[in-house]
Design an enzyme around this catalytic site. Structure first.
Site, mmCIF file in Angstrom:
data_model
loop_
_atom_site.group_PDB
_atom_site.id
_atom_site.type_symbol
_atom_site.label_atom_id
_atom_site.label_comp_id
_atom_site.label_asym_id
_atom_site.label_seq_id
_atom_site.Cartn_x
_atom_site.Cartn_y
_atom_site.Cartn_z
ATOM 1 N N GLY A 149 0.816 -1.170 0.124
ATOM 2 C CA GLY A 149 0.024 -0.109 0.136
ATOM 3 C C GLY A 149 0.836 1.310 0.038
ATOM 4 O O GLY A 149 1.213 1.672 0.785
ATOM 5 N N ARG B 211 -10.522 -16.059 -41.057
ATOM 6 C CA ARG B 211 -11.719 -15.167 -41.210
ATOM 7 C C ARG B 211 -11.721 -14.627 -42.575
ATOM 8 O O ARG B 211 -10.549 -14.300 -43.052
ATOM 9 C CB ARG B 211 -11.486 -13.823 -40.461
ATOM 10 C CG ARG B 211 -12.686 -12.804 -40.797
ATOM 11 C CD ARG B 211 -14.140 -13.337 -40.361
ATOM 12 N NE ARG B 211 -14.851 -12.211 -40.499
ATOM 13 C CZ ARG B 211 -16.138 -12.329 -40.368
ATOM 14 N NH1 ARG B 211 -16.686 -13.439 -39.969
ATOM 15 N NH2 ARG B 211 -17.127 -11.397 -40.697
ATOM 16 N N GLN C 132 -8.497 -4.443 -34.092
ATOM 17 C CA GLN C 132 -9.087 -3.922 -35.481
ATOM 18 C C GLN C 132 -8.973 -5.293 -36.462
ATOM 19 O O GLN C 132 -9.835 -5.400 -37.199
ATOM 20 C CB GLN C 132 -7.963 -2.964 -35.972
ATOM 21 C CG GLN C 132 -8.274 -2.212 -37.369
ATOM 22 C CD GLN C 132 -9.305 -1.345 -37.069
ATOM 23 O OE1 GLN C 132 -9.559 -1.039 -35.830
ATOM 24 N NE2 GLN C 132 -9.879 -0.964 -38.014
ATOM 25 N N GLU D 20 2.570 1.049 -11.168
ATOM 26 C CA GLU D 20 3.755 0.968 -11.032
ATOM 27 C C GLU D 20 4.819 2.087 -11.931
ATOM 28 O O GLU D 20 5.900 1.713 -12.228
ATOM 29 C CB GLU D 20 4.313 -0.619 -11.276
ATOM 30 C CG GLU D 20 3.574 -1.521 -10.332
ATOM 31 C CD GLU D 20 4.450 -2.961 -10.084
ATOM 32 O OE1 GLU D 20 5.492 -2.694 -10.128
ATOM 33 O OE2 GLU D 20 3.675 -4.059 -9.665
ATOM 34 N N THR E 255 3.654 5.734 -14.213
ATOM 35 C CA THR E 255 3.226 6.019 -15.433
ATOM 36 C C THR E 255 4.252 6.092 -16.294
ATOM 37 O O THR E 255 5.544 6.194 -16.223
ATOM 38 C CB THR E 255 2.275 7.278 -15.315
ATOM 39 O OG1 THR E 255 3.248 8.239 -14.864
ATOM 40 C CG2 THR E 255 1.204 7.281 -14.049
ATOM 41 N N GLU F 55 4.874 8.760 -18.067
ATOM 42 C CA GLU F 55 5.846 10.198 -17.757
ATOM 43 C C GLU F 55 6.647 9.930 -16.739
ATOM 44 O O GLU F 55 7.571 10.469 -16.748
ATOM 45 C CB GLU F 55 4.545 11.061 -17.381
ATOM 46 C CG GLU F 55 3.749 11.624 -18.286
ATOM 47 C CD GLU F 55 2.408 10.619 -18.802
ATOM 48 O OE1 GLU F 55 2.301 9.662 -18.003
ATOM 49 O OE2 GLU F 55 1.813 10.580 -19.929
#
Ligand SMILES: Cc1cc2nc3c(=O)[nH]c(=O)nc-3n(C[C@H](O)[C@H](O)[C@H](O)COP(=O)(O)OP(=O)(O)OC[C@H]3O[C@@H](n4cnc5c(N)ncnc54)[C@H](O)[C@@H]3O)c2cc1C
Length: 388
Positions: free
Chosen positions: A126, A275, A343, A370, A372, A374
């Site tokens: 935590g 497909r 897609q 864990e 970002t 940035e």
């Protein structure tokens, strides 16, 4: 340092065993757990029996005597099929058990590790709070030492904590301010709080975009008392401890992200060959082939990135930059592969019964948890010598 492009016999055997388990046990069942947003106890129990929660820990504590590289291999193969079970393992090992192993006293290790390694108990970490996540040093949770009773008294709130509220959660290690340094900055310490301690409340599960078969909760501490001996390592070392914990965790998350990127390719390759559109398989179109080629390129490069970081970690070299690079790259690759996989599946890719829909929902958090993207860029820039 060299990166072996072939796995040792032992590592290959582990990888193959987990791949088989993921395909035969996890894949057929996990979709239903995910839809019901239910924690898959039976699958986690089985992972425990296989020794996955003990992979990087010594045998004397109930572990398998392996390392972070072995953990990464297991995480990649699990996430290739499903990320909820993979993050349950990742958080259980990297965030739950590893801080106890790295920083705990001998007694703490003997008390907690055997059950954590067996997967019979889960641990949580935590750190994040409602008011601070990336800036985790700004923690507002406090712990004061009551010298009369020799107990820590904890007050505060933690949010988004993985594995913190399952029926088998045994402990949460929380970071808390335990005093002030001479310059007024907070002294942060880590304290083990056993589940069920009075004053420690676990809220109901969040409703999440993804990782829906994993457990994520908000935790609150109101005059919550635990013995002074529950301090993990030295008082005031909590900041350094969680930086190390997160560096290692990023290597594990990178392996998990690589698995998701590979799983998107596996599913899409099979689908593209089967497909039909305009009288032939969609995979006969160069536009689809190029998507698949790019997905393969990204999964392959992601694998090199996490294995490089893990090899450095295991051999005791500096790995902070490589862990950040791997986390940044593999998470972005996972998101891109998930978008392309959806897609390629057309409308079916938007249906939850198709694994790629789950992978798409599960990919985004990899750019956030864990640390970002940035934050990873900030770490890499710092390693390049750029001042913040
Ligand atoms: C499903 C899930 C599971 C999680 N499990 C755990 C867990 O087990 N334990 C735990 O402690 N935490 C856990 N987390 C929390 C997670 O680590 C944080 O959400 C994450 O670190 C980001 O913190 P934040 O959400 O407070 O975002 P913020 O820190 O508020 O960031 C918001 C945005 O601002 C950006 N930003 C912030 N500062 C800067 C800056 N200086 N420069 C540029 N951009 C910046 C961030 O990159 C982000 O894009 C979990 C989260 C989720 C969603």
């Amino acid at each position: 340092m060299s990166i072996e492009h072939r796995l040792s016999e032992e590592h290959e055997s582990l990888r193959a065993t987990v791949a088989e388990f993921a395909r035969d046990v996890v894949a057929p069942k996990i979709g239903d757990f995910y839809e019901r947003e239910e924690f898959p106890y039976e699958i986690v129990r089985e992972m425990g029996r296989m020794g996955l929660f003990g992979l990087p820990f010594p045998e004397e504590y109930g572990g398998m005597g392996g390392d972070y590289f072995a953990l990464g291999l297991a995480l990649e193969e699990l996430a290739r099929v499903d990320s909820s079970v993979a993050i349950t393992l990742e958080a259980g090992v990297s965030l739950g058990a590893m801080p106890v192993f790295r920083f705990g006293t001998e007694e703490q290790k003997r008390t907690w590790l055997p059950q954590l390694c067996a997967g019979e108990m889960l641990g949580a970490f935590g750190l994040t709070e409602p008011e601070c996540g990336s800036d985790a040093g700004g923690t507002r949770t406090t712990a004061r030492l009551d010298r009369e009773s020799d107990e820590w008294v904890i007050n505060g709130t933690k949010c988004f904590i993985t594995n913190s509220g399952t029926d088998i959660t045994g402990l949460v290690t929380v970071t808390a301010v335990t005093g002030r340094k001479d310059d007024g900055r907070p002294r942060i310490s880590s304290i083990i709080v056993p589940s069920g301690t009075p004053g420690f409340t676990v809220s109901k599960k969040y409703s999440k975009v993804g990782w829906n078969a994993s457990d994520t909760r908000e935790l609150s501490f109101v005059e919550c008392r635990v013995p002074a001996a529950n301090l993990l390592g030295e008082e005031g070392r909590g900041y350094a401890q969680f930086l190390r914990t997160l560096d290692e965790g990023r290597v594990a998350i990178s392996a998990l992200a690589t698995g998701l990127a590979q799983g998107c390719l596996d599913e899409s390759l099979a689908y593209a060959q089967q497909r039909q559109a305009f009288g032939r398989p969609i995979g006969a179109n160069q536009a689809i082939q190029f998507k698949l080629a790019d997905m393969e390129m990204r999964a392959h490069t992601a694998r090199l990135a996490w294995r490089d970081a893990a090899s450095r970690l295991v051999s005791g070299e500096a790995f902070k930059k490589e862990a950040a690079l791997a986390k940044l790259y593999t998470s972005e690759v996972a998101v891109t592969n998930a978008r392309e996989a959806t897609q390629i599946h057309g409308g079916y890719g938007f249906m939850n019964e198709y694994p790629v829909a789950r992978m798409w929902r599960d990919a985004k958090i990899l750019e956030i948890g864990e640390g970002t993207s940035e934050v990873q860029r900030m770490l890499i820039a710092r390693e390049l010598g750029l001042a913040g």
